[in-house]
Design a protein around this motif. Structure first.
Motif, PDB file in Angstrom:
ATOM      1  N   TYR A   1       0.948  -1.146  -0.382  1.00  0.00           N
ATOM      2  CA  TYR A   1      -0.579   0.118  -0.311  1.00  0.00           C
ATOM      3  C   TYR A   1       0.678   1.186  -0.184  1.00  0.00           C
ATOM      4  O   TYR A   1       0.558   2.362  -0.109  1.00  0.00           O
ATOM      5  CB  TYR A   1      -1.256  -0.047   0.761  1.00  0.00           C
TER       6      TYR A   1
ATOM      7  N   TYR B   1      -2.747   5.834 -12.059  1.00  0.00           N
ATOM      8  CA  TYR B   1      -2.965   5.030 -12.580  1.00  0.00           C
ATOM      9  C   TYR B   1      -3.064   4.830 -14.184  1.00  0.00           C
ATOM     10  O   TYR B   1      -2.445   5.628 -14.416  1.00  0.00           O
ATOM     11  CB  TYR B   1      -4.806   5.379 -12.245  1.00  0.00           C
TER      12      TYR B   1
ATOM     13  N   ALA C   1      -2.543   6.826  -7.896  1.00  0.00           N
ATOM     14  CA  ALA C   1      -3.267   6.105  -7.221  1.00  0.00           C
ATOM     15  C   ALA C   1      -2.344   6.201  -5.403  1.00  0.00           C
ATOM     16  O   ALA C   1      -1.119   6.604  -5.241  1.00  0.00           O
ATOM     17  CB  ALA C   1      -2.748   4.615  -7.800  1.00  0.00           C
ATOM     18  N   ASP C   2      -3.464   6.190  -4.766  1.00  0.00           N
ATOM     19  CA  ASP C   2      -3.585   5.618  -3.168  1.00  0.00           C
ATOM     20  C   ASP C   2      -3.851   4.669  -3.419  1.00  0.00           C
ATOM     21  O   ASP C   2      -4.948   4.167  -3.601  1.00  0.00           O
ATOM     22  CB  ASP C   2      -4.540   6.951  -2.806  1.00  0.00           C
ATOM     23  N   LEU C   3      -3.000   3.547  -3.074  1.00  0.00           N
ATOM     24  CA  LEU C   3      -3.185   1.987  -3.359  1.00  0.00           C
ATOM     25  C   LEU C   3      -3.340   1.507  -1.461  1.00  0.00           C
ATOM     26  O   LEU C   3      -4.123   0.324  -1.872  1.00  0.00           O
ATOM     27  CB  LEU C   3      -1.490   1.279  -3.139  1.00  0.00           C
ATOM     28  N   SER C   4      -3.839   2.637  -0.419  1.00  0.00           N
ATOM     29  CA  SER C   4      -4.120   2.517   0.896  1.00  0.00           C
ATOM     30  C   SER C   4      -5.837   2.724   0.282  1.00  0.00           C
ATOM     31  O   SER C   4      -6.231   1.784   1.195  1.00  0.00           O
ATOM     32  CB  SER C   4      -4.052   3.424   1.517  1.00  0.00           C
TER      33      SER C   4
ATOM     34  N   VAL D   1      -3.699  -9.651  -8.346  1.00  0.00           N
ATOM     35  CA  VAL D   1      -2.289  -8.441  -9.089  1.00  0.00           C
ATOM     36  C   VAL D   1      -1.738  -9.036 -10.158  1.00  0.00           C
ATOM     37  O   VAL D   1      -1.505 -10.122 -10.610  1.00  0.00           O
ATOM     38  CB  VAL D   1      -1.362  -7.608  -8.359  1.00  0.00           C
TER      39      VAL D   1
ATOM     40  N   LEU E   1      -6.396  -6.203 -10.305  1.00  0.00           N
ATOM     41  CA  LEU E   1      -5.552  -4.726 -10.099  1.00  0.00           C
ATOM     42  C   LEU E   1      -4.992  -5.364 -11.482  1.00  0.00           C
ATOM     43  O   LEU E   1      -4.022  -6.079 -11.108  1.00  0.00           O
ATOM     44  CB  LEU E   1      -4.922  -4.260  -8.983  1.00  0.00           C
TER      45      LEU E   1
ATOM     46  N   PHE F   1      -2.770   0.240 -14.021  1.00  0.00           N
ATOM     47  CA  PHE F   1      -2.388   1.008 -13.728  1.00  0.00           C
ATOM     48  C   PHE F   1      -1.320   1.348 -14.751  1.00  0.00           C
ATOM     49  O   PHE F   1      -1.279   0.771 -16.047  1.00  0.00           O
ATOM     50  CB  PHE F   1      -1.592  -0.025 -12.437  1.00  0.00           C
TER      51      PHE F   1
ATOM     52  N   ILE G   1       6.963  -2.703  -7.266  1.00  0.00           N
ATOM     53  CA  ILE G   1       5.822  -3.546  -6.453  1.00  0.00           C
ATOM     54  C   ILE G   1       6.501  -4.857  -6.820  1.00  0.00           C
ATOM     55  O   ILE G   1       5.559  -5.837  -5.584  1.00  0.00           O
ATOM     56  CB  ILE G   1       4.583  -3.273  -7.280  1.00  0.00           C
TER      57      ILE G   1
END
Length: 162
Positions: free
Chosen positions: A4, A10, A16-19, A28, A59, A92, A105
């Motif tokens: 996160y 994106y 993007a706020d992965l949280s 993923v 995602l 993304f 990631i």
């Protein structure tokens, strides 16, 4: 570093706020529009829809590292995915999943071994990593494993938030 906390945009370029995905089970997937496995978008979207109300999301991370099979611009990728496969799950920015330019990631994801005990580089497009609602990588499915294969469904159901 937690999944996160990674920085990524994106597909449309907005940060993007992965949280925002904290507390959800996540699948993923590195995706590509011109691959023999591109049809897997259909199964991924069905999974996304089937389990969305139970705290799950797919995602998608476009990647052009495998024989240039994701050559399009962000707009071309978005249009193709939406119009050809009805993709509604988040996409993304195009990233690298292997090598020196590997996105952080994927540096984290690829540490988990697959069912045969092999960790390391992503082998091809549409490799799938399942994360628990806490962000822990709990399963890895290689390209040849269909999104709706029994083992994928079983793994997703095992980590859905209660």
């Amino acid at each position: 570093m937690s999944f996160y906390q990674h920085h990524i945009n994106y597909l449309d370029g907005t940060p993007a706020d992965l949280s925002a995905f904290k507390g959800k089970a996540l699948l993923v997937v590195n995706v590509a529009s011109k691959c023999g496995f591109t049809y897997q978008y259909e199964g991924l979207e069905r999974l996304h829809q089937r389990f969305a109300d139970r705290g799950f999301a797919v995602l998608g991370f476009p990647c052009n590292q495998f024989l240039g099979q994701e050559p399009g611009s962000p707009e071309e990728i978005a249009t193709f995915c939406r119009t050809t496969y009805g993709v509604d799950f988040p996409l993304f920015e195009k990233i690298e999943v292997n090598g020196e330019g590997r996105h952080p990631i994927y540096a984290e994801l690829t540490q988990l071994p697959d069912a045969e005990g092999k960790a390391g580089d992503v082998g091809w497009n549409f490799e799938k990593f399942l994360l628990s609602p806490e962000g822990e990588v709990v399963a890895r499915f290689r390209t040849g494993v269909e999104p709706e294969a029994p083992e994928v469904i079983e793994a997703i159901e095992a980590v859905l938030p209660s």
